[in-house]
Design a protein around this motif. Structure first.
Motif, PDB file in Angstrom:
ATOM      1  N   GLY A  58       3.265   0.230  -2.466  1.00 18.07           N
ATOM      2  CA  GLY A  58       2.575  -0.121  -3.398  1.00 18.07           C
ATOM      3  C   GLY A  58       3.110   0.872  -4.971  1.00 18.07           C
ATOM      4  N   MET A  59       3.597   1.327  -4.961  1.00 16.44           N
ATOM      5  CA  MET A  59       4.204   2.709  -6.087  1.00 16.44           C
ATOM      6  C   MET A  59       5.665   1.838  -6.517  1.00 16.44           C
ATOM      7  SD  MET A  59       3.843   6.261  -5.910  1.00 16.44           S
ATOM      8  CE  MET A  59       4.664   6.573  -3.807  1.00 16.44           C
ATOM      9  N   ILE A  60       6.242   1.273  -4.705  1.00  9.96           N
ATOM     10  CA  ILE A  60       6.887   0.345  -5.315  1.00  9.96           C
ATOM     11  C   ILE A  60       7.320  -1.225  -6.631  1.00  9.96           C
ATOM     12  CG2 ILE A  60       9.019  -0.902  -4.573  1.00  9.96           C
ATOM     13  CD1 ILE A  60       8.731   1.381  -2.097  1.00  9.96           C
ATOM     14  N   ALA A  61       5.820  -1.662  -5.379  1.00 17.31           N
ATOM     15  CA  ALA A  61       5.345  -3.118  -6.021  1.00 17.31           C
ATOM     16  C   ALA A  61       4.796  -3.072  -7.604  1.00 17.31           C
ATOM     17  CB  ALA A  61       4.446  -3.418  -5.364  1.00 17.31           C
ATOM     18  N   ALA A  62       4.256  -2.118  -8.419  1.00 20.17           N
ATOM     19  CA  ALA A  62       4.094  -1.280  -9.340  1.00 20.17           C
ATOM     20  C   ALA A  62       5.307  -1.291 -10.462  1.00 20.17           C
ATOM     21  CB  ALA A  62       3.150  -0.147  -9.732  1.00 20.17           C
ATOM     22  N   GLU A  63       6.342  -0.947  -9.729  1.00 25.86           N
ATOM     23  CA  GLU A  63       7.805  -0.603 -10.997  1.00 25.86           C
ATOM     24  C   GLU A  63       8.365  -1.755 -11.072  1.00 25.86           C
ATOM     25  OE1 GLU A  63      10.778   0.418 -13.164  1.00 25.86           O
ATOM     26  OE2 GLU A  63       8.992   1.440 -12.495  1.00 25.86           O
ATOM     27  N   TRP A  64       8.088  -2.259  -9.999  1.00 27.38           N
ATOM     28  CA  TRP A  64       9.251  -3.632  -9.393  1.00 27.38           C
ATOM     29  C   TRP A  64       8.021  -4.930 -10.557  1.00 27.38           C
ATOM     30  CZ3 TRP A  64       8.324  -7.301  -5.017  1.00 27.38           C
ATOM     31  CH2 TRP A  64       8.859  -8.425  -5.122  1.00 27.38           C
ATOM     32  N   LEU A  65       6.628  -4.498 -10.729  1.00 28.33           N
ATOM     33  CA  LEU A  65       5.944  -5.671 -11.877  1.00 28.33           C
ATOM     34  C   LEU A  65       6.356  -5.256 -13.008  1.00 28.33           C
ATOM     35  CD1 LEU A  65       3.190  -6.242  -9.508  1.00 28.33           C
ATOM     36  CD2 LEU A  65       4.936  -7.959 -10.024  1.00 28.33           C
ATOM     37  N   ARG A  66       5.743  -3.487 -13.436  1.00 29.36           N
ATOM     38  CA  ARG A  66       6.517  -3.376 -14.430  1.00 29.36           C
ATOM     39  C   ARG A  66       7.565  -4.286 -15.141  1.00 29.36           C
ATOM     40  NH1 ARG A  66       8.931   0.834 -17.524  1.00 29.36           N
ATOM     41  NH2 ARG A  66       9.933   1.178 -15.395  1.00 29.36           N
ATOM     42  N   ARG A  67       9.377  -3.606 -14.536  1.00 25.52           N
ATOM     43  CA  ARG A  67       9.990  -4.399 -15.134  1.00 25.52           C
ATOM     44  C   ARG A  67      10.361  -5.757 -15.099  1.00 25.52           C
ATOM     45  NH1 ARG A  67      13.643  -1.944 -15.577  1.00 25.52           N
ATOM     46  NH2 ARG A  67      15.174   0.209 -14.624  1.00 25.52           N
ATOM     47  N   ASP A  68       9.507  -6.162 -14.890  1.00 27.47           N
ATOM     48  CA  ASP A  68       9.691  -8.075 -14.135  1.00 27.47           C
ATOM     49  C   ASP A  68       8.566  -9.012 -13.312  1.00 27.47           C
ATOM     50  OD1 ASP A  68      11.439 -10.618 -13.766  1.00 27.47           O
ATOM     51  OD2 ASP A  68      11.327 -10.298 -12.107  1.00 27.47           O
ATOM     52  N   PRO A  69       7.557  -8.468 -14.164  1.00 27.91           N
ATOM     53  CA  PRO A  69       6.408  -8.996 -14.209  1.00 27.91           C
ATOM     54  C   PRO A  69       6.547 -10.693 -13.936  1.00 27.91           C
ATOM     55  CG  PRO A  69       5.612  -8.660 -16.648  1.00 27.91           C
ATOM     56  CD  PRO A  69       7.575  -8.302 -16.181  1.00 27.91           C
ATOM     57  N   VAL A 128       1.236  -1.090  -0.500  1.00 27.37           N
ATOM     58  CA  VAL A 128       0.007   0.023  -0.150  1.00 27.37           C
ATOM     59  C   VAL A 128       1.076   1.565   0.199  1.00 27.37           C
ATOM     60  CG1 VAL A 128      -1.987  -1.144   1.318  1.00 27.37           C
ATOM     61  CG2 VAL A 128      -0.062  -0.076   2.484  1.00 27.37           C
ATOM     62  N   SER A 129       0.088   2.097  -0.666  1.00 28.37           N
ATOM     63  CA  SER A 129       0.655   3.365  -0.185  1.00 28.37           C
ATOM     64  C   SER A 129       2.370   3.496  -0.705  1.00 28.37           C
ATOM     65  CB  SER A 129       1.014   3.392   1.106  1.00 28.37           C
ATOM     66  OG  SER A 129       1.166   5.664   1.348  1.00 28.37           O
ATOM     67  N   LEU A 130       3.358   4.353  -0.132  1.00 31.66           N
ATOM     68  CA  LEU A 130       4.844   4.421  -1.155  1.00 31.66           C
ATOM     69  C   LEU A 130       4.722   2.429  -1.635  1.00 31.66           C
ATOM     70  CD1 LEU A 130       6.905   4.933  -2.028  1.00 31.66           C
ATOM     71  CD2 LEU A 130       8.378   4.910   0.297  1.00 31.66           C
TER      72      LEU A 130
END
Length: 68
Positions: free
Chosen positions: A57-68, A53-55
């Motif tokens: 969530g942004m970290i997780a979104a970036e991680w998944l964008r780079r490494d789905p 959640v929150s920050l």
């Protein structure tokens, strides 16, 4: 039942409070991905699941964008 959770701290927080925190979400995401890979290597049979959640969530979104 039978599930096990592992909390992964970002650099500069929690048990990683002494680690220098990257200045970008991308850098933090890469650091978290490395921590997660180490946890996964300990037990490759575990099914990964991300809750953030929150920050986080942004970290997780970036991680998944780079490494789905």
């Amino acid at each position: 039942p039978g599930s096990r959770a592992t909390a992964i701290d970002i650099p500069g927080a929690g048990r990683r409070w002494r680690d220098k925190c990257p200045l970008s979400i991308e850098g933090v995401a890469m650091s978290v991905a490395q921590e997660a890979a180490a946890v996964r290597a300990e037990d490759p049979t575990r099914t990964p699941f991300i809750f953030a959640v929150s920050l986080g969530g942004m970290i997780a979104a970036e991680w998944l964008r780079r490494d789905p």
